[in-house]
Enzyme design. Structure first.
Site, PDB file in Angstrom:
ATOM      1  CE1 TYR A  25      -6.766  -5.603   0.574  1.00 58.80           C
ATOM      2  CE2 TYR A  25      -8.245  -4.619  -1.045  1.00 58.80           C
ATOM      3  CZ  TYR A  25      -7.030  -4.640  -0.383  1.00 58.80           C
ATOM      4  OH  TYR A  25      -6.082  -3.689  -0.663  1.00 58.80           O
ATOM      5  CE  LYS A 231      -4.434   7.737   1.603  1.00 59.41           C
ATOM      6  NZ  LYS A 231      -4.266   6.545   2.469  1.00 59.41           N
ATOM      7  CG  HIS A 255      -3.764   2.519   5.276  1.00 59.43           C
ATOM      8  ND1 HIS A 255      -2.533   2.805   4.743  1.00 59.43           N
ATOM      9  CD2 HIS A 255      -4.314   1.596   4.447  1.00 59.43           C
ATOM     10  CE1 HIS A 255      -2.334   2.075   3.652  1.00 59.43           C
ATOM     11  NE2 HIS A 255      -3.412   1.339   3.451  1.00 59.43           N
ATOM     12  N   GLY A 309     -13.229   6.659   0.284  1.00 57.77           N
ATOM     13  CA  GLY A 309     -12.662   5.429  -0.259  1.00 57.77           C
ATOM     14  C   GLY A 309     -13.670   4.307  -0.396  1.00 57.77           C
TER      15      GLY A 309
END
Length: 369
Positions: A25, A231, A255, A309
């Site tokens: 994920y 964003k 993303h 991230g």
């Protein structure tokens, strides 16, 4: 494994420690994962033009983001469901960001609520927002973020539907039963159904508003005084619309290559967006940032700062809060070294002339003297 010497080494440790469904994920991208690879590889095609014999004995890396002073132009991007990586989840990330003197962006789909994250202590925090079909839910979330002391909204605009993440489909990805999406408890939106697809894809299809448009940015401004970062902008056309909409800033983002495959790497799209914004609002970048050299390259192309991230989530899985602190420390030290070796003592010293891109090579084989 011996001493961790760069942030990428945490990914291998996370892969060993995490269940396959959870690792996949975090790690996977959409479809062929071309953009996922390109987000990294595009940085490697940008070369340096360092300046020498400049006094770099004192280096100031501090940055100002939406009026807030931070220690460096490296911030934490929103990553969902961090308690899947480590029991401390978003608490650990918030504490690490605060200790490093930088900004954490909390995901709407966090496994800790805005109130819980605020309770970790002082810190500058932004809240990432998806717009739900039920606008009352959106209003409640924004109000709660305001009350909890969050300083800005990062509005995700690239997810009217979830990208096709084939690893999640194969794994039938769903939030583990011992966790919930904490910001939605009591709203019947805190859990995902096990489905014959990805549970998250089904959740998005059921809850996220596909009609979202530029007028909704205006609507969001009408319900909050917090600055709004848009964003998910990767074109000049949308950059101009973001400026026109009254956004406080733009985050150039694809993303994490998890939505539409075969879009450019964010570092490749950055200069187009910066040129279109024309200094009217700041432009930030996320996607593929793994080195201090990457941070410098983004700033040389006009970014006011970057967000990271996956490195945060992988470090969290490996070592909890200490891992996240270490990622921020390594990124800071690498960036400081890159500045020194390029002849820059402050962010204002970093210019377009410090780098050499594919576009430059096409325009002129060698830099003009």
């Amino acid at each position: 494994m011996g001493e961790i010497t760069n942030v990428m080494e945490y990914q291998a440790i996370a892969k060993q420690k995490l269940p396959k469904m959870i690792y996949d994920y975090y790690a996977s991208g959409a479809e062929d994962e071309w953009t996922l690879k390109e987000n990294r590889e595009a940085f490697s095609r940008i070369l340096f033009r360092p300046r020498i014999l400049i006094d770099v004995s004192k280096i100031d890396m501090s940055a100002t983001v939406l009026g807030f002073k931070i220690s460096m132009p490296i911030m934490i991007a929103p990553s969902a469901m961090q308690k899947m990586a480590h029991p401390d989840g978003e608490y650990a990330t918030a504490r690490a960001a605060s200790a490093a003197g930088t900004i954490m962006t909390l995901s709407s789909w966090a496994t800790s609520s805005v109130e819980e994250v605020a309770s970790t202590g002082p810190g500058i925090r932004f809240f990432q927002l998806y717009v739900y079909k039920d606008r009352n839910v959106v209003e409640q979330l924004v109000r709660r973020a305001e009350r909890a002391g969050f300083k800005a909204i990062a509005l995700t605009v690239d997810t009217p539907r979830l990208g096709r993440r084939e690893a999640d489909i194969k794994n039938r990805f769903v939030l583990p039963p011992y966790l919930t999406l904490k910001n939605f408890e009591g709203l019947d939106l805190a859990e995902m159904d096990k489905s014959n697809d990805s549970g998250l894809a089904s959740y998005v299809a059921g809850q996220i508003d596909r009609t979202l448009s530029w007028k909704d940015v205006k609507w969001l401004q009408s319900i909050t005084s917090l600055p709004i970062l848009v964003k998910g902008v990767i074109t000049a056309e949308d950059a101009r619309l973001a400026v026109h909409s009254g956004a406080a800033g733009i985050i150039v983002s694809n993303h994490g290559a998890r939505q539409l495959d075969y879009v450019p790497a964010t570092i490749s799209a950055l200069e187009e967006v910066v040129t279109a914004a024309a200094g009217r609002i700041p432009v930030y970048l996320d996607g593929g940032v793994r080195r201090g050299t990457d941070v410098f390259k983004a700033l040389a192309l006009g970014a006011a700062g970057v967000f990271i991230g996956r490195p945060v989530v992988f470090a969290l899985a490996a070592e909890g809060e200490a891992g996240v602190r270490n990622v921020l420390r390594m990124m800071r030290e690498e960036f400081e070294l890159t500045m020194a070796l390029s002849g820059c003592t402050s962010l204002a010293d970093i210019t377009r002339a410090h780098i050499y891109t594919d576009a430059d090579r096409l325009a002129r084989p060698f830099p003009r003297l």
